[in-house]
Write an enzyme that holds these catalytic residues in place. Structure first.
Site, short mmCIF file in Angstrom:
data_model
loop_
_atom_site.label_atom_id
_atom_site.label_comp_id
_atom_site.label_asym_id
_atom_site.label_seq_id
_atom_site.Cartn_x
_atom_site.Cartn_y
_atom_site.Cartn_z
CG LEU A 92 3.44 -3.94 -10.52
CD1 LEU A 92 4.75 -3.51 -9.89
CD2 LEU A 92 3.27 -5.46 -10.40
NE ARG A 129 1.75 -3.43 -5.64
CZ ARG A 129 2.57 -2.41 -5.91
NH1 ARG A 129 2.08 -1.19 -6.02
NH2 ARG A 129 3.87 -2.62 -6.07
CG PHE A 131 2.92 -13.30 -6.65
CD1 PHE A 131 4.05 -13.58 -7.38
CD2 PHE A 131 1.91 -14.25 -6.64
CE1 PHE A 131 4.19 -14.76 -8.09
CE2 PHE A 131 2.02 -15.44 -7.34
CZ PHE A 131 3.17 -15.69 -8.06
CD GLU A 132 0.80 -8.71 -9.01
OE1 GLU A 132 1.53 -7.87 -9.56
OE2 GLU A 132 0.05 -9.45 -9.66
N GLY A 133 5.07 -6.90 -5.85
CA GLY A 133 5.76 -6.04 -4.90
C GLY A 133 5.65 -6.63 -3.51
#
Length: 548
Positions: free
Chosen positions: A272, A276, A413-415
């Site tokens: 991640l 990011r 997305f992505e956290g």
């Protein structure tokens, strides 16, 4: 480990102490010649950018309507074309069929692919979320078995982390991997929101071994017991597959455990981190394409007898869109340069004498900043594009409407951006407590400086002197905020989420303004240096207002 000593003048720390660490730019603004900027891309970077742009223009953009009709065979064919062009293996070693290029090259590709957000998501799931964990954590046997076919697009990959009750709290996953007497596993559970989920062949799946050890596995659809649920009816990204993944007693060989048992969080979080950063680059590409679209529309749309591009209100909107994107580009390329410049840090996955895994962990804060800033700047740009289009921006006859919908998911997305905002000050504070960054020492020095007699600042007369002093002020405010929060809440700071969110904004704005200014200073000899100065001044002034 005790904190390194700090100089007393303005909270600066000797560069040799911590300059290679994530967050070191909070202690002292680095010289502009030590920061990677978009203008420093090599001819190789520019060549791969042209290759990707030509592919996107000639093959992906014309196919968008078919992709929106869920033509997954077309999506697979486009991934195979990416493989033929080398776009899926930018960071993969040549021994596994890749190009073995640096992180800058992967950002360049992501920017261009993002001109089609739906296919960008398909590409990202393959190159970022499936290939990368194998590259970082796979054994030689696993890499040999999977990477060459993923890099060519023969196999399509996906990443299965989230569950209905385990979104942001990924470690609460209920998917279970039951260990068998022969050392193999049986996986049972359901994963949600899987990009490429409707047609992927290989999945990076996270499950708890015997309900306890959170671990990662390489799961093939061909193993049996793997089925995809119905496609989600999404707000945007209609041209990408998003579907649940159902695992029913799936047999997984022992050799398909990815990384160590019980260390799945290392796989998830480091993948991640890079995701990011690349999402920030994809947002840059999306913003640039949207600005071009907005400018073209403003030049052709006539009201009151002249193009609306001639009106000050529209010119202001375009200028602000450009300036914010300028800062975002500076953030993403600077961070990629930090990752590529990380010195060797141990025996993890080696590439060119550097440890990519260690670098991704070291610059996790900067990657989260790229993700948050990227998604929110893109949201600003696509929103202003709709406004410039007026009523036409609200109907599907114009792409402005689709870009607006497609951009919204990037903040999830992505956290989520909230999770990333909590991570940014949280990681900085942990490093301060461990003595890796002398944030507390410097904050105390700044407090002493504030309580002492006022220092008289004199302008140097150099261009951008005021902006330099403004960025230094933002940096000091961010440090003082972190120091004051630690003093007020101590170890309980992690429960003070409202405070952490505000600290994150101080840090994000500071990094953005500093990055834009350093980019501008590095471009002083460029033919368009005046445009750089204008963009940097807008970025710094806006950041200062928000910090204030």
């Amino acid at each position: 480990m005790s904190e390194p000593s700090a100089e007393a003048s303005g909270g600066n720390v000797a560069a040799a102490d911590v300059s290679a660490r994530g967050g070191a730019w909070l202690l002292q603004t680095p010289p502009h010649d030590r920061v990677f900027t978009p203008e420093r891309r090599t001819e190789e970077h520019r060549l791969i950018a042209r290759t990707t742009a030509e592919f996107a223009s000639a093959e992906v953009m014309p196919a968008e309507e078919r992709l929106e009709q869920k033509d997954w065979e077309l999506a697979r064919a486009l991934l195979r074309r990416c493989g033929e062009l080398g776009l899926l293996g930018v960071n993969v070693p040549e021994s596994c069929g890749g190009l073995d290029l640096d992180r800058i090259a992967s950002l360049v590709v992501s920017e261009q692919i993002a001109r089609s957000p739906s296919f960008g998501a398909t590409y990202g799931a393959q190159a970022n979320l499936c290939i990368l964990p194998l590259l970082l954590f796979g054994t030689q046997d696993q890499q040999r078995r999977y990477l060459p076919r993923l890099v060519t697009g023969e196999l399509v990959g996906a990443y299965a982390l989230s569950e209905a009750e385990a979104g942001s709290d990924a470690l609460a996953a209920r998917t279970r991997a039951t260990r068998q007497p022969d050392g193999s596993f049986r996986l049972t559970g359901e994963k949600m929101w899987i990009t490429n989920g409707g047609f992927a062949d290989v999945f990076i799946v996270f499950a708890k071994i015997d309900g306890e050890q959170f671990s990662a596995f390489i799961v093939e659809r061909a193993f049996g017991g793997v089925t995809s649920g119905r496609e989600e009816h999404k707000m945007g990204l209609h041209g990408s597959s998003t579907a649940p993944l159902v695992l029913q007693d799936v047999p997984v060989p022992a050799g398909n455990l990815l990384g160590e048992a019980g260390r799945g969080h290392k796989v998830a979080f480091n993948v991640l981190n890079f995701g990011r950063l690349k999402l920030g680059a994809m947002c840059t590409g999306g913003a640039r394409a949207t600005i071009a679209e907005a400018a073209a529309y403003a030049a052709s749309r006539r009201q009151f007898g002249r193009p609306i591009a001639e009106f000050g209100a529209i010119r202001h909107k375009l200028g602000e869109m450009i300036a914010r994107t300028y800062a975002l580009e500076a953030i993403t390329y600077r961070t990629a340069g930090l990752v590529d410049g990380m010195p060797d840090a141990g025996p993890a996955v080696e590439r060119g004498g550097r440890t990519l895994l260690a670098a991704l962990e070291e610059f996790a804060v900067e990657s989260s900043i790229a993700k948050v800033a990227g998604s929110e700047i893109l949201d600003f740009v696509v929103d202003e594009n709709v406004q410039i289009h007026g009523g036409n921006g609200f109907v599907r006859d114009y792409p402005a409407e689709r870009h607006y919908r497609d951009a919204r998911v990037n903040r999830i997305f992505e956290g989520t951006n909230e999770i990333n905002r909590l991570l940014i000050p949280g990681l900085l504070i942990k490093r301060a407590v461990r003595g890796e960054l002398p944030l507390v020492t410097v904050a105390r020095q700044l407090m002493d400086e504030l309580l002492g007699p006022p220092a008289l600042e004199t302008a140097s007369g150099e261009p951008l002197d005021a902006e330099l002093r403004t960025v230094e002020g933002c940096r000091k405010v961010a440090l003082l905020g972190i120091g004051a929060a630690l003093q007020r809440f101590g170890a309980g700071i992690e429960e003070e989420q409202e405070c952490l969110l505000w600290l994150a904004d101080l840090v994000i704005e500071t990094f953005a303004a500093q990055s834009a200014l350093l980019r501008c200073l590095a471009a002083r000899q460029q033919p368009d240096s005046a445009a750089h100065e204008d963009a940097a001044r807008i970025c710094v002034a806006g950041a200062a207002l928000r910090v204030d």
